[in-house]
Design an enzyme around this catalytic site. Sequence first.
Site, short mmCIF file in Angstrom:
data_model
loop_
_atom_site.label_atom_id
_atom_site.label_comp_id
_atom_site.label_asym_id
_atom_site.label_seq_id
_atom_site.Cartn_x
_atom_site.Cartn_y
_atom_site.Cartn_z
CB SER A 191 39.22 20.02 55.70
OG SER A 191 38.06 20.68 56.17
CE1 TYR A 203 35.89 17.18 52.32
CE2 TYR A 203 35.79 18.29 54.45
CZ TYR A 203 36.23 18.25 53.15
OH TYR A 203 37.00 19.28 52.65
#
Length: 260
Positions: free
Chosen positions: A142, A155
């Site tokens: 990401s 995350y």
Amino acid sequence: MLKEKVALITGSTSGIGLATAHVLAQQGINLVLHGLVSATEGQALANDFIAQYGINAIFDDADLQDVASIERLITKAISTMGSVDILVNNAGIQHTQSAESFPLEKWNAIIAINLSAAFHAIQFALPAMKRQGWGRIINVASVHGLVGSVNKSAYCAAKHGLVGLTKVLALECAEQGITVNAICPGWVDTPLINDQISAIAKQQDSSFEQAKYQLVTAKQPLPEMMAPAQIGEFILFLCSDSAKSITGAALPMDGAWTAQ
């Protein structure tokens, strides 16, 4: 060159993973699908791929928080399909909350599914890749593997870890015919984002499209989200001979988010 190779894609019953499965199947690549649906639904999806593309496809619902389940997934894929030539570690979950109040169970689940599962899948798949002298490992990280955002401690930690893991594996596999890369997407147009956009629209009494524009441009200069299939096309490129010298890279697809 890629026809009849076998790709295992975690989290491939929806979103980026499903779109990638379609892109690879179009090239005659056989598939091991995986996701959070029932065995019946999953096999029905695999049958749809078989009918549409004339490939071989199977489904498995392995629990990515369980190491034994991941080992079973890889073992089943190799024994049933003959190999795992392409491993796409795509499955991921998210939870947003400040670090001081972040629930332990959410932290553990995000690290397990977004990071540890990729490590274990790679570890179990590598021996067969090394024996055949060819492999492609693509970790769907990401933009949050490159930068931070508030309320995303787990995350960001997991995705930064995935980028680091990618670099180490690329070094270890450099002479084995195996490339290892991480893709770092920014905003991707998936159904999971729609609730967030709708909440902004309601809060500000604006249209869905206005809220979507606001959400995207708050982080990235390019005022549009990527289609999941674009990531699939990039993964296909990384599997090709044209990309055989690209390894150990964390590759942003982020609309200039990290260029700022």
